[in-house]
Design a protein around this motif. Structure first.
Motif, PDB file in Angstrom:
ATOM      1  N   SER A   1      29.746  33.927  22.102  1.00 52.97           N
ATOM      2  CA  SER A   1      28.609  34.161  22.890  1.00 52.97           C
ATOM      3  C   SER A   1      28.732  35.597  23.203  1.00 52.97           C
ATOM      4  O   SER A   1      27.760  36.085  23.603  1.00 52.97           O
ATOM      5  CB  SER A   1      28.690  33.423  24.358  1.00 52.97           C
ATOM      6  OG  SER A   1      28.669  31.991  24.162  1.00 52.97           O
ATOM      7  N   LEU A   2      29.700  36.518  22.908  1.00 53.59           N
ATOM      8  CA  LEU A   2      29.726  37.939  22.924  1.00 53.59           C
ATOM      9  C   LEU A   2      28.690  38.466  22.349  1.00 53.59           C
ATOM     10  O   LEU A   2      28.571  38.022  20.878  1.00 53.59           O
ATOM     11  CB  LEU A   2      31.141  38.340  22.801  1.00 53.59           C
ATOM     12  CG  LEU A   2      32.154  37.846  23.835  1.00 53.59           C
ATOM     13  CD1 LEU A   2      33.555  38.490  23.541  1.00 53.59           C
ATOM     14  CD2 LEU A   2      31.750  38.581  25.285  1.00 53.59           C
ATOM     15  N   PRO A   3      27.934  39.503  22.463  1.00 52.22           N
ATOM     16  CA  PRO A   3      26.851  39.859  21.651  1.00 52.22           C
ATOM     17  C   PRO A   3      27.319  40.947  20.648  1.00 52.22           C
ATOM     18  O   PRO A   3      26.934  40.897  19.408  1.00 52.22           O
ATOM     19  CB  PRO A   3      25.754  40.784  22.762  1.00 52.22           C
ATOM     20  CG  PRO A   3      26.940  41.117  23.674  1.00 52.22           C
ATOM     21  CD  PRO A   3      27.611  40.101  23.987  1.00 52.22           C
ATOM     22  N   SER A   4      28.441  41.718  20.959  1.00 51.67           N
ATOM     23  CA  SER A   4      29.250  42.470  19.882  1.00 51.67           C
ATOM     24  C   SER A   4      30.173  41.887  18.831  1.00 51.67           C
ATOM     25  O   SER A   4      30.909  41.122  19.240  1.00 51.67           O
ATOM     26  CB  SER A   4      29.592  43.756  20.533  1.00 51.67           C
ATOM     27  OG  SER A   4      30.339  44.568  19.877  1.00 51.67           O
ATOM     28  N   LYS A   5      29.862  42.140  17.612  1.00 48.14           N
ATOM     29  CA  LYS A   5      30.971  41.611  16.634  1.00 48.14           C
ATOM     30  C   LYS A   5      32.079  42.322  16.854  1.00 48.14           C
ATOM     31  O   LYS A   5      33.200  41.524  16.739  1.00 48.14           O
ATOM     32  CB  LYS A   5      30.554  41.806  15.124  1.00 48.14           C
ATOM     33  CG  LYS A   5      31.296  41.346  14.215  1.00 48.14           C
ATOM     34  CD  LYS A   5      30.850  41.680  12.750  1.00 48.14           C
ATOM     35  CE  LYS A   5      31.853  41.216  11.786  1.00 48.14           C
ATOM     36  NZ  LYS A   5      31.549  41.396  10.290  1.00 48.14           N
ATOM     37  N   ASP A   6      32.476  43.554  17.281  1.00 46.32           N
ATOM     38  CA  ASP A   6      33.670  44.239  17.348  1.00 46.32           C
ATOM     39  C   ASP A   6      34.380  43.607  18.836  1.00 46.32           C
ATOM     40  O   ASP A   6      35.319  43.210  19.009  1.00 46.32           O
ATOM     41  CB  ASP A   6      33.346  45.609  17.708  1.00 46.32           C
ATOM     42  CG  ASP A   6      33.282  46.385  16.380  1.00 46.32           C
ATOM     43  OD1 ASP A   6      33.535  45.827  15.620  1.00 46.32           O
ATOM     44  OD2 ASP A   6      32.637  47.611  16.322  1.00 46.32           O
ATOM     45  N   ALA A   7      33.461  43.193  19.918  1.00 40.88           N
ATOM     46  CA  ALA A   7      34.161  42.471  21.136  1.00 40.88           C
ATOM     47  C   ALA A   7      34.340  41.277  20.882  1.00 40.88           C
ATOM     48  O   ALA A   7      35.587  40.839  21.244  1.00 40.88           O
ATOM     49  CB  ALA A   7      33.058  42.542  22.148  1.00 40.88           C
ATOM     50  N   ARG A   8      33.862  40.334  19.909  1.00 38.69           N
ATOM     51  CA  ARG A   8      34.210  38.975  19.458  1.00 38.69           C
ATOM     52  C   ARG A   8      35.863  39.172  18.833  1.00 38.69           C
ATOM     53  O   ARG A   8      36.501  38.245  19.076  1.00 38.69           O
ATOM     54  CB  ARG A   8      33.321  38.453  18.744  1.00 38.69           C
ATOM     55  CG  ARG A   8      31.958  37.997  19.261  1.00 38.69           C
ATOM     56  CD  ARG A   8      31.276  36.918  18.462  1.00 38.69           C
ATOM     57  NE  ARG A   8      30.781  37.485  17.442  1.00 38.69           N
ATOM     58  CZ  ARG A   8      29.521  38.069  17.081  1.00 38.69           C
ATOM     59  NH1 ARG A   8      28.707  38.425  18.097  1.00 38.69           N
ATOM     60  NH2 ARG A   8      29.217  38.432  15.846  1.00 38.69           N
TER      61      ARG A   8
END
Length: 320
Positions: free
Chosen positions: A230-237
């Motif tokens: 559900s996180l918007p950023s790919k890097d954050a995921r």
């Protein structure tokens, strides 16, 4: 005092450990592999404990759980390996009746504690990812201590009845234990008595420990994966997912080997050779304690950094 045999049944003061039937000619090699696994497990887990205790940056719930896991792994390995090596290298197969039951109690207690610690680590990751604002208020040292005490009491409470029931067996059909260490069902099968209660108790304990713990871990990771994706950023995921990889590898290796060993031992029957059962059972106890510190050391950035820092500090006084 020697074993007493009456009407074909034994009142043993000791058991004879078979080892691994069919591999007698390779015992030197088998003992070498066991010894290597033990040395790697001790070195890896002791290093984890030293690094975590010495580095204030690692004094966090995740690493406190990891230090508890490392301590448990070192004790679990020490419970089994010395006697394995005495069987494989020195052909000293006898183990006293009481010492055998004590080994059985500690082996099953430490594996129960290991499973519970993995649940605690999954809960820690769940709170950190799904409830980050409440993490500091939920994952306190007090909560960790209470959870650890509960896990200790659970292990002792669930394993003790098996210990007591075996002590009450009136006699045994033989004192030759078809295993390389004192495993609960291997001992129970030798009894010259009705063992249905023991067998049912073993199943119930396995379900209440491995089954329930695995269910909690899977539920935790379903919630974690939902939050991660559900996180918007790919890097954050990717960054968040990477923090879970070590724990996922550890619980998959431990519970995977545990269930495979348990099911093959009970339901494999004649389709699986006895030496395969024993090798699986030995692997289940030897491999996870060896792999866990390697997995966490390689995949956890903070641990890698602290290990390199410790090595650099050690080497720097010797550099001219």
């Amino acid at each position: 005092m020697s074993d007493i045999k009456v009407n074909g049944t034994f009142y043993p003061t000791s058991f004879i450990l078979v080892g691994i039937p069919g591999l007698e000619g390779s015992y030197n090699w088998v003992g070498g592999i066991v010894c290597l696994c033990y040395v790697l497990a001790l070195l890896g887990n002791m290093m984890l404990l030293a690094v975590i205790s010495a580095s204030s940056v690692l004094h966090k719930p995740m690493f406190i759980f990891l230090s508890l896991l490392a301590s448990n792994d070192a004790l679990l390995s020490t419970c089994i390996v010395p006697k394995l090596l005495s069987v494989f290298w020195f052909q000293k197969r006898h183990i006293s009746f009481d010492l055998c039951l004590i080994q059985m109690f500690f082996i099953h207690s430490f594996t129960s504690l290991e499973s519970g610690l993995l649940v605690g680590m999954a809960f820690d990751r769940y709170i950190a990812i799904c409830q980050p604002l409440r993490y500091g208020s939920i994952m306190t040292n007090t909560i960790i201590v209470k959870l650890f005490i509960v896990l200790l009491l659970r292990a002792a409470g669930l394993i003790s009845p098996s210990f007591i029931l075996i002590k009450k067996f009136p006699a045994f059909k033989t004192n030759v234990l078809a295993h390389s260490y004192c495993e609960h069902m291997a001992i129970v099968k030798l009894a010259a008595a009705d063992v249905r209660i023991n067998s049912a108790l073993g199943l119930a304990v396995a379900f209440m420990i491995l089954g329930v713990d695995l269910l909690f871990i899977l539920v935790s990771y379903c919630a974690i994966f939902h939050a991660v994706f559900s996180l918007p950023s790919k890097d954050a995921r990717l960054k968040t997912f990477n923090t879970c990889i070590p724990h996922m590898c550890v619980f998959l290796s431990f519970h995977g080997l545990a269930f495979f060993t348990f099911l093959s031992h009970r339901y494999g029957g004649k389709r699986i050779s006895p030496y395969v059962h024993i090798i699986l059972a030995d692997t289940y106890l030897l491999v996870p304690p060896m792999l866990n510190p390697i997995i966490y050391g390689v995949k956890t950035k903070l641990i890698r950094e602290q290990v390199w820092k410790a090595l650099s500090t050690y080497q720097s006084p010797h550099v001219k």
